[in-house]
Write an enzyme that holds these catalytic residues in place. Structure first.
Site, PDB file in Angstrom:
ATOM      1  N   ASP A  69       0.825  -1.199   0.000  1.00 50.62           N
ATOM      2  CA  ASP A  69       0.000   0.000   0.000  1.00 50.62           C
ATOM      3  C   ASP A  69       0.866   1.258   0.000  1.00 50.62           C
ATOM      4  O   ASP A  69       1.650   1.493   0.920  1.00 50.62           O
ATOM      5  CB  ASP A  69      -0.880  -0.034   1.255  1.00 50.62           C
ATOM      6  CG  ASP A  69      -1.903   1.085   1.263  1.00 50.62           C
ATOM      7  OD1 ASP A  69      -2.822   1.013   0.445  1.00 50.62           O
ATOM      8  OD2 ASP A  69      -1.750   2.031   2.046  1.00 50.62           O
ATOM      9  N   THR A 102      -3.114   5.501  -4.026  1.00 50.02           N
ATOM     10  CA  THR A 102      -1.993   6.239  -3.441  1.00 50.02           C
ATOM     11  C   THR A 102      -0.713   6.041  -4.240  1.00 50.02           C
ATOM     12  O   THR A 102       0.049   6.990  -4.437  1.00 50.02           O
ATOM     13  CB  THR A 102      -1.756   5.816  -1.981  1.00 50.02           C
ATOM     14  OG1 THR A 102      -1.608   4.401  -1.930  1.00 50.02           O
ATOM     15  CG2 THR A 102      -2.923   6.226  -1.116  1.00 50.02           C
ATOM     16  N   THR A 103      -0.490   4.816  -4.705  1.00 48.94           N
ATOM     17  CA  THR A 103       0.717   4.563  -5.489  1.00 48.94           C
ATOM     18  C   THR A 103       0.620   5.317  -6.806  1.00 48.94           C
ATOM     19  O   THR A 103       1.572   5.976  -7.237  1.00 48.94           O
ATOM     20  CB  THR A 103       0.878   3.056  -5.755  1.00 48.94           C
ATOM     21  OG1 THR A 103       0.623   2.351  -4.536  1.00 48.94           O
ATOM     22  CG2 THR A 103       2.268   2.728  -6.236  1.00 48.94           C
ATOM     23  N   ASP A 394      -9.323  -0.343   1.903  1.00 48.74           N
ATOM     24  CA  ASP A 394      -9.268   0.272   0.567  1.00 48.74           C
ATOM     25  C   ASP A 394     -10.491  -0.122  -0.248  1.00 48.74           C
ATOM     26  O   ASP A 394     -11.100   0.707  -0.919  1.00 48.74           O
ATOM     27  CB  ASP A 394      -8.021  -0.194  -0.203  1.00 48.74           C
ATOM     28  CG  ASP A 394      -6.771   0.583   0.205  1.00 48.74           C
ATOM     29  OD1 ASP A 394      -6.877   1.403   1.141  1.00 48.74           O
ATOM     30  OD2 ASP A 394      -5.711   0.368  -0.396  1.00 48.74           O
TER      31      ASP A 394
HETATM   32  P1  ADP Z   1      -2.799   2.220  -6.042  1.00 45.89           P
HETATM   33  O1  ADP Z   1      -2.151   2.462  -4.703  1.00 45.89           O
HETATM   34  O2  ADP Z   1      -2.535   3.331  -6.988  1.00 45.89           O
HETATM   35  O3  ADP Z   1      -4.227   1.855  -5.932  1.00 45.89           O
HETATM   36  P2  ADP Z   1      -2.376  -0.506  -6.834  1.00 45.89           P
HETATM   37  O4  ADP Z   1      -1.151  -1.314  -6.568  1.00 45.89           O
HETATM   38  O5  ADP Z   1      -3.599  -0.832  -6.091  1.00 45.89           O
HETATM   39  O6  ADP Z   1      -1.985   0.999  -6.652  1.00 45.89           O
HETATM   40  O7  ADP Z   1      -2.654  -0.608  -8.401  1.00 45.89           O
HETATM   41  C1  ADP Z   1      -3.742   0.030  -8.997  1.00 45.89           C
HETATM   42  C2  ADP Z   1      -3.700  -0.118 -10.489  1.00 45.89           C
HETATM   43  O8  ADP Z   1      -3.745  -1.488 -10.871  1.00 45.89           O
HETATM   44  C3  ADP Z   1      -4.908   0.546 -11.137  1.00 45.89           C
HETATM   45  O9  ADP Z   1      -4.477   1.287 -12.243  1.00 45.89           O
HETATM   46  C4  ADP Z   1      -5.775  -0.634 -11.559  1.00 45.89           C
HETATM   47  O10 ADP Z   1      -6.583  -0.357 -12.681  1.00 45.89           O
HETATM   48  C5  ADP Z   1      -4.729  -1.666 -11.880  1.00 45.89           C
HETATM   49  N1  ADP Z   1      -5.250  -3.041 -11.852  1.00 45.89           N
HETATM   50  C6  ADP Z   1      -6.008  -3.652 -10.917  1.00 45.89           C
HETATM   51  N2  ADP Z   1      -6.290  -4.927 -11.276  1.00 45.89           N
HETATM   52  C7  ADP Z   1      -5.708  -5.131 -12.473  1.00 45.89           C
HETATM   53  C8  ADP Z   1      -5.617  -6.238 -13.396  1.00 45.89           C
HETATM   54  N3  ADP Z   1      -6.186  -7.409 -13.147  1.00 45.89           N
HETATM   55  N4  ADP Z   1      -4.887  -6.050 -14.521  1.00 45.89           N
HETATM   56  C9  ADP Z   1      -4.271  -4.880 -14.767  1.00 45.89           C
HETATM   57  N5  ADP Z   1      -4.320  -3.813 -13.970  1.00 45.89           N
HETATM   58  C10 ADP Z   1      -5.031  -3.922 -12.837  1.00 45.89           C
HETATM   59 MG    MG Z   2      -5.037   0.177  -5.005  1.00 48.06          MG
END
Ligand code: ADP
Ligand code: MG
Length: 527
Positions: A69, A102-103, A394
């Site tokens: 996270d 957040t990332t 989240d």
């Molecule tokens: P954040 O802290 O920004 O939420 P995450 O590590 O949760 O970071 O990653 C979020 C990103 O991953 C988003 O752009 C979301 O659309 C993408 N994402 C989630 N599931 C998938 C998937 N199965 N395939 C590709 N991208 C995905």
């Molecule tokens: Mg996320």
């Protein structure tokens, strides 16, 4: 670095700042701030997306946090540089406002800084960059609004949003889909149209048991054991009392000044105390209460008397828990036993004391009036449970944001490609050098699909080329992670959806931090 605030007046140096003030000005200030900001953003890059890795953070005193996270990582890192600290704030704002992304926001802020740096190198004025970025951010939000998936949000879509917010986070042995369904069931329990009172949802964690035992409880869990061993451990259809009081002898009665001149008087005093204690139990019983939650202490004898009445009682309940008990049962908090009336009682379908390993807690499941619910999260170790809690939190936030503020957009980088295209197209209409900044913003947004590609082990350049080709052909495709690899396909079909609010907030908070850092040309630090 210049001398500490030294100015010359008529040949005499005049010091306006103290000797040990450190001052960095102009290009130096800018480049050191930008470097610091980029470094922070770089540190979370590998965690983005479903194939993102985790980080293990070890504090000075040896505490270990394992997480994916962004906000947690940046919070646990001991970041000192003031500009770097601003990037941490991006993650914090994002977490507070929408609870996810957040990332994404930190990576975007870093890339905006990087692109601003090359504009600065090309002698574009900081103010021009700032104006261009603001214009681009406005366009980006327009594009997000246009990208919102049409139609009413179905439960199925909400499950998908919850699931895509959790992918990449370690959730123990439980399938993300099952957790996502639990999350949506939870939201449904407190949802009223487009209103979701997120505060009415608690997450209760316990180490021990499998993560797959994580469940929705239509009520509240309080970590307390019964005040007395002889009390019932389970009460159905219970009348619930919530007391903000101590059930013990009032101070004045056991005053040290109490004058006891003979044995009879002493016995009388004891009896009076006894009466008072018994009185508490009798009065509570008279209201018809079956279960009592008490904020203060319960004297042992009162516990015994309550047990004789068949009443289940708990002491030392903290204020928040008592509030939750009231929300679940509809009970009113009352300040003393004397003023407790039948009307103040709430109702619970079931009140059950449960034992998990060595700890006991009570589960109060609400009746029709229940307004608060709890996700009871389990996991084999503390680290698993902690990360599970963050993932659930989240997911609850994103489902709430999707329902309450603006729907969902395709994930997996599709929306970012869309934004970049839209901003680029509209850059043509922007006058002068500002146009360069608008274009730089568009290029920065590409960092999200590029990073998703990198973390999936794909060639980022090829992936971007493929994605752009699809978008040019009218397909809002993204980079879907599947098993060990990624494919360019339709995120909606694969159920990869993110709340529009998360994207909007990421653009806003990243833009704010980046432009704020670009505008600084003087750092004055007093040591
Ligand atoms: P954040 O802290 O920004 O939420 P995450 O590590 O949760 O970071 O990653 C979020 C990103 O991953 C988003 O752009 C979301 O659309 C993408 N994402 C989630 N599931 C998938 C998937 N199965 N395939 C590709 N991208 C995905
Ligand atoms: Mg996320």
């Amino acid at each position: 670095m210049s001398q500490s605030g030294q100015r010359r007046t008529g040949g005499q140096p005049l010091f306006i700042l103290s000797e040990d003030t450190e001052r960095t000005e102009g290009d130096d200030a800018q480049s050191s701030n930008i470097t610091a900001g980029k470094a922070v953003s770089q540190s979370v890059r590998t965690t983005l997306g479903p194939r993102g890795m985790d980080k293990m953070l070890v504090s000075d005193d040896g505490d270990v946090v394992i997480t994916n996270d962004g906000a947690t990582i940046l919070d646990e890192m001991d970041i000192e540089h003031p500009a770097a600290q601003m990037l941490v704030e991006v993650a914090e704002t994002q977490e507070e406002e929408v609870g996810d992304g957040t990332t994404t926001a930190s990576i975007l802020a870093g890339e905006l800084l990087k692109n601003a740096e090359s504009l600065l190198d090309d002698e574009v004025h900081p103010t021009t960059i700032v104006e261009g970025y603001h214009e681009a951010a406005r366009l980006a939000k327009e594009s997000i609004a246009e990208g919102v998936v049409a139609g009413d949000l179905e439960d199925e879509q909400l499950v998908q949003v919850a699931e895509s917010s959790m992918t990449g986070k370690g959730t123990g042995d439980v399938a993300a889909t099952d957790l996502a369904e639990t999350v949506v069931d939870t939201i449904r329990a407190v949802r009223d149209g487009e209103e979701v009172q997120r505060d009415d949802i608690a997450i209760h964690t316990r180490v021990g048991g499998a993560s797959s035992a994580t469940e929705l409880i239509e009520g509240v869990i309080v970590d307390e054991e019964p005040a007395h061993g002889n009390m019932p451990r389970s009460v159905e259809d219970a009348a619930i009392a919530a007391l903000d009081a101590d059930l013990e002898i009032k101070e004045s009665n056991i005053d040290a000044e109490y004058e006891v001149t003979d044995v009879d008087q002493f016995n009388a005093a004891l009896e009076a105390e006894e009466e008072q204690l018994r009185g508490y139990a009798d009065e509570i019983a008279a209201t018809g209460a079956d279960v009592v939650f008490v904020d203060g202490d319960i004297e042992d004898q009162v516990g015994t008397y309550l047990a004789e009445h068949g009443i289940l009682a708990f002491e030392d309940i903290d204020g928040d828990d008592l509030t939750d008990v009231c929300a679940v049962t509809g009970a009113s908090r009352v300040g003393s036993v004397e003023t407790l009336e039948e009307d103040d009682l709430g109702e619970a379908d079931a009140t059950e004391v449960e034992k998990h390993d060595d700890d006991e807690h009570v589960v109060v499941e609400g009746g029709a009036a229940a307004k608060a619910v709890t996700i009871f999260a389990r996991g084999g170790t503390e680290h698993v449970v902690d990360e599970l809690e963050r993932a659930l939190s989240d997911a609850l936030d994103v489902v709430t944001a999707s329902i309450a503020s603006g729907g969902v957009v395709p994930g997996a980088g599709a929306t970012e490609i869309q934004i970049a295209n839209y901003v680029r197209e509209n850059a043509a209409g922007v006058e002068g050098r500002k146009q360069l900044a608008v274009e730089a913003f568009a290029d920065a947004v590409d960092v999200i699909p590029r990073t998703l590609a990198e973390n999936t082990g794909l060639d980022p350049i090829d992936a971007l080329v493929d994605l752009r080709a699809e978008h040019d052909a009218g397909n809002a495709y993204g980079l879907i992670s599947e098993g060990q690899t990624g494919v360019v396909d339709d995120p909606i079909e694969h159920g990869v959806l993110d709340p529009a609010a998360v994207k909007r907030e990421a653009v806003e908070s990243a833009n704010e931090a980046a432009t704020m850092i670009v505008r600084i040309d003087d750092v004055i630090a007093s040591n």
